[in-house]
Scaffold this motif. Structure first.
Motif, PDB file in Angstrom:
ATOM      1  N   ASP A   1      42.775  -6.174  13.027  1.00  0.00           N
ATOM      2  CA  ASP A   1      42.398  -6.771  14.317  1.00  0.00           C
ATOM      3  C   ASP A   1      40.949  -6.440  14.664  1.00  0.00           C
ATOM      4  O   ASP A   1      40.212  -7.294  15.170  1.00  0.00           O
ATOM      5  N   ALA A   2      40.529  -5.199  14.367  1.00  0.00           N
ATOM      6  CA  ALA A   2      39.142  -4.819  14.631  1.00  0.00           C
ATOM      7  C   ALA A   2      38.205  -5.603  13.724  1.00  0.00           C
ATOM      8  O   ALA A   2      37.150  -6.105  14.158  1.00  0.00           O
TER       9      ALA A   2
ATOM     10  N   ALA B   1      36.615   1.850  16.154  1.00  0.00           N
ATOM     11  CA  ALA B   1      36.152   1.280  14.892  1.00  0.00           C
ATOM     12  C   ALA B   1      34.675   0.929  15.020  1.00  0.00           C
ATOM     13  O   ALA B   1      34.202   0.532  16.092  1.00  0.00           O
ATOM     14  N   ALA B   2      33.945   1.113  13.907  1.00  0.00           N
ATOM     15  CA  ALA B   2      32.522   0.808  13.881  1.00  0.00           C
ATOM     16  C   ALA B   2      32.204   0.020  12.624  1.00  0.00           C
ATOM     17  O   ALA B   2      32.871   0.165  11.588  1.00  0.00           O
ATOM     18  N   ALA B   3      31.177  -0.827  12.709  1.00  0.00           N
ATOM     19  CA  ALA B   3      30.794  -1.627  11.547  1.00  0.00           C
ATOM     20  C   ALA B   3      29.325  -2.016  11.644  1.00  0.00           C
ATOM     21  O   ALA B   3      28.748  -2.100  12.732  1.00  0.00           O
ATOM     22  N   VAL B   4      28.735  -2.212  10.467  1.00  0.00           N
ATOM     23  CA  VAL B   4      27.410  -2.820  10.354  1.00  0.00           C
ATOM     24  C   VAL B   4      27.589  -4.161   9.669  1.00  0.00           C
ATOM     25  O   VAL B   4      28.192  -4.243   8.586  1.00  0.00           O
TER      26      VAL B   4
ATOM     27  N   LEU C   1      30.786  -1.811  17.711  1.00  0.00           N
ATOM     28  CA  LEU C   1      31.809  -0.820  18.007  1.00  0.00           C
ATOM     29  C   LEU C   1      32.936  -1.507  18.772  1.00  0.00           C
ATOM     30  O   LEU C   1      32.686  -2.341  19.661  1.00  0.00           O
ATOM     31  N   ALA C   2      34.182  -1.152  18.413  1.00  0.00           N
ATOM     32  CA  ALA C   2      35.345  -1.686  19.124  1.00  0.00           C
ATOM     33  C   ALA C   2      36.294  -0.547  19.453  1.00  0.00           C
ATOM     34  O   ALA C   2      36.365   0.458  18.731  1.00  0.00           O
TER      35      ALA C   2
END
Length: 512
Positions: A33-34, A57-60, A71-72
């Motif tokens: 979902d993230a 959750a974090a992502a680039v 960021l979520a």
């Protein structure tokens, strides 16, 4: 008690090791979902790095030209996007790793082929993600690594540096005077943070680690009614060149104390035409033909610390250093300092038109009437400082030739003296008085820090207890003014404006 830079270094190096070990906790899973939320927000981007810790959750994400930090957070079973910001990341260097150390602590890093890496740190406080600081690391190729730490806390920006060997032992560490930075509060929320505006350490050839823009904002915070004309963020103080509402120009020195807050020392009005900074003399006042530096000369006083005459063709006369009670034509190494009172040691009362234009002129205007230096006929001998004017009185230490003393009182064959804040009695026949002391050859032994010692404390008395400083620098040397008992040196660090007592076991003879 650990030096603050040591604690910061140890903790960050562990996290950096984790970051550089791979892409954000190899094998970690990201909520579908993230992941879907990130991709929906940026459908043209590819998720190149991600990490998750519980409900965070974090992502680039990257589309070939722009990196975006996302960021979520999971709230009651639903993922919500709380940060989606391309300006939070550098766009000239790919993010090399991403790590959620907890569900409220995020790190991301950049690294280059030149052995330089930068690690950023963000935290979630009061429901909002905010940048907390950064660390830059540079590998010098000889096994040594330089680190630069920058953190923001309680309205202040704190900068520190350290040099480590190949085994991660700290060779030197410096914590700079903090910078007032409440103005950062509106810049560091991660959803609007702009990396290009964050005041990163300045690594160009300058005496200030802080950019001119950030220095101006710090000045405005402390002096809202004045006009900022120049300034410098140095290790021992901040200085600002300001114009007052009445038109007067002044130089101001600022130091910070955790208990008392900001200690501000403002100069008398500077001469008309005074400017700030000239070529590589970036933190000098330009007063006519003179380039003049100011700085702390003791715990409470700020004075002139260096003068350079730009038009004097006599190299031996054109530049000289000053302390509160000394002048030297060389760097303040303690061996060539001439002691006496002079009128340039306190910017709050100084007549700037009286500044000397040569070393000889400066020395000629010293008042040496209250000064003497230890002058044994045998330079290898030392002179007792005794608690009473008696030969068999308790000795407070045996002092080497060249040790400066301020004369408090004469009593027969004895002189009551002050030796860097320690008072006692010395025999008059073994002292050189006034300007005669300038010709005495100093016999101070030099000592360097023991590398195996984690801390090198300096104490106000020859007893362990509450240290006044910790010299976290194994390349640092001191001069031994006196041997005190079997365990102590009365020590002088000329370049640090620091004197006190150190344990002999913490220091060793150097290599020359």
């Amino acid at each position: 008690m650990k030096h603050a830079a040591t604690i910061l270094h140890t903790g960050l190096m562990i996290l950096v090791a984790l970051l550089l070990s791979g892409s954000a906790l190899a094998g970690s899973e990201l909520s579908s979902d993230a992941a879907a939320l990130f991709q929906t927000a940026h459908p043209a981007h590819t998720m190149i790095l991600f990490d998750q810790w519980g409900p965070t959750a974090a992502a680039v994400l990257y589309d070939g030209s722009t990196q975006v930090l996302c960021l979520a957070e999971e709230r009651k079973g639903t993922w919500e996007l709380v940060v989606s910001n391309p300006t939070a990341l550098r766009q000239d260097t790919p993010v090399s790793s991403l790590l959620l150390d907890t569900d409220e602590t995020l790190f991301w890093a950049y690294s280059t082929d030149g052995g330089i890496s930068e690690t950023y740190h963000a935290v979630r406080t009061d429901g909002q993600w905010r940048l907390a600081g950064m660390m830059s690391s540079e590998n010098h190729g000889n096994g040594n690594i330089s680190e630069y730490h920058l953190s923001y806390h309680e309205g202040r920006l704190q900068y520190s540096t350290c040099l480590c060997d190949e085994n991660d032992n700290i060779l030197s560490a410096y914590e700079y005077t903090p910078v007032p930075a409440a103005w950062l509060d509106e810049m560091i929320p991660l959803n609007i943070y702009d990396d290009s505006r964050f005041p990163k350490p300045n690594n160009t050839y300058t005496h200030s680690w802080l950019s001119n823009e950030a220095t101006a904002m710090a000045a405005a915070e402390l002096f809202p009614d004045d006009t900022f004309l120049g300034g410098c963020a140095g290790r021992n103080h901040l200085e600002f060149f300001l114009q007052k509402p009445n038109g007067d120009r002044v130089i101001v020195s600022c130091r910070f104390d955790e208990k008392d807050g900001w200690k501000i020392t403002s100069s008398t009005p500077l001469p008309e035409g005074t400017t700030y900074g000239f070529e590589n003399f970036s933190s000098s006042l330009v007063i006519g033909d003179l380039l003049v530096n100011i700085g702390p000369v003791d715990e409470t006083t700020c004075g002139v610390t260096y003068i350079y005459n730009a038009v004097n063709t006599d190299y031996d006369q054109r530049m000289f250093s000053l302390g509160k009670n000394w002048i030297t034509g060389d760097a303040p190494n303690g061996f060539d300092n001439c002691f006496g009172d002079h009128p340039w040691g306190d910017i709050t009362v100084i007549d700037w038109k009286s500044l000397p234009h040569s070393l000889d002129e400066a020395l000629s205007r010293m008042d040496t009437s209250d000064w003497a230096v230890v002058n044994n006929p045998n330079p290898a001998d030392r002179l007792h400082l005794r608690v009473k004017a008696e030969r068999d009185a308790q000795s407070l230490g045996k002092y080497y030739n060249g040790t400066p003393v301020r004369i408090l009182q004469k009593k027969g064959a004895w002189v009551h003296v002050d030796v860097f804040g320690v008072t006692g009695w010395m025999m008059e026949e073994y002292l050189a008085f006034g300007s005669a002391g300038h010709t005495v050859e100093a016999a101070f032994p030099s000592r360097v820090a023991m590398e195996a010692k984690a801390d090198h404390f300096v104490y106000a008395k020859p007893e362990t207890g509450h240290p006044i400083a910790n010299v976290k620098n194994t390349q640092q040397s001191l001069l031994v003014l006196a041997v005190v008992g079997d365990d102590w040196y009365h020590a002088w660090f000329p370049e640090e404006n620091l004197t006190g007592y150190v344990l002999q076991s913490d220091w060793r003879e150097g290599n020359g």
